[in-house]
Design an enzyme around this catalytic site. Structure first.
Site: not given
Length: 215
Positions: A7-8, A57, A81, A150
Site C-alpha cells: 500500500r502507498h 500517492r 483505488e 491502494h
C-alpha cells in the site's frame, strides 16, 4: 514465485480522514518518509519488476522502492483505488453525510450501485485481478514481483486472486500506509503437492512502532 503487494505511503487526506478514490493526492512528508524507509526492505527481496497504480500517492511510493532496486516502475491504471464518485472525494464522512445525505444512506446500506460514479467490488475485481494474473504470468520460478496500490482495492483483490469464497475483506483488516502483503506460489504437502498461490503475510511493516495507526 512470490508476489509482494504494497500500500502507498500516507497522504494529507489519509491523515485528515478525507476519502481519496481516484483523486490524485500526493504523499505528505510522513508518507515520503515511510516510502523511503520501506524501500531498502523491499529492495532486499530483489523484485524483478515493479507495477504501480498511476495515481500519485502510489507512483511516488513505487518510485522510492524502484530507486533502491535499479528498476523502472510500470504504471497501470488497473491498480487504482476504488472510484468513490465525484461527490465523496475530498470529504470526511461527516461532511459527506451533510452534503449528500441520500448517497451517504446508500453507502451505509451497502447500495453502492445507487451512488453516482462509484465502483462496486465487482467493478474493481474485474480490472484488478486480471492485472495480477498478467503479472504473475511473467514471473519465473524463484522470482519476486512487486505491486504498489491502494488499501481498499488490495483488501478485496487479494482474496479474490487467491480464490477465496465470499467476501473476507473485513476479516483481513486495514492495511497500514506502506504495509505490505506477501503471496507465494509453491507446492504444499497438505494438498498432495499441488502448486497454488497462498497468503504468507498480511500488513507487514518496516517499523511497526513508528506507524501512527499501529497498536
Amino acid at each position: 514465485m512470490r508476489l509482494v503487494l504494497l500500500r502507498h505511503g500516507r497522504t494529507e487526506w489519509n491523515d485528515t480522514g478525507r476519502a481519496q478514490g481516484h483523486a490524485d493526492v500526493p504523499l505528505d512528508d510522513v508518507g515520503l518518509a515511510q516510502a523511503k524507509e520501506v524501500a531498502p526492505v523491499l529492495a532486499a527481496l530483489r523484485p524483478v519488476t515493479i507495477w504501480s497504480s498511476d495515481l500519485a500517492r502510489a507512483a511516488q511510493t513505487a518510485d522510492a522502492v524502484a530507486a533502491e532496486c535499479g528498476l523502472e516502475p510500470v504504471r497501470d491504471p488497473r491498480l487504482r483505488e476504488f472510484d468513490i464518485g465525484p461527490n465523496r472525494a475530498g470529504l470526511t464522512s461527516e461532511e459527506y453525510a451533510a452534503a449528500h445525505p441520500e448517497e451517504y444512506a446508500a453507502l451505509l446500506a451497502g447500495e453502492f450501485e445507487a451512488i453516482p460514479g462509484r465502483e462496486t467490488r465487482d467493478d474493481v475485481l474485474a480490472r484488478f485481478v486480471p492485472a495480477l494474473t498478467s503479472y504473475v504470468d511473467t514471473l519465473a520460478d524463484g522470482e519476486t514481483g512487486l505491486v504498489v496500490s491502494h488499501g481498499a482495492a488490495l483488501r478485496v483483490a487479494v482474496p479474490a486472486f487467491l480464490g477465496w469464497s465470499g467476501d473476507p475483506a473485513e476479516s483481513l483488516g486495514v492495511l497500514a500506509n506502506c504495509g505490505w502483503v506477501v503471496l507465494e506460489h509453491s507446492a504444499s504437502t497438505w494438498t498432495g503437492g499441488v502448486e497454488r498461490w497462498r497468503l504468507i503475510a498480511w500488513n507487514r511493516l518496516a517499523s511497526p512502532a513508528t506507524d501512527p495507526d499501529f497498536t
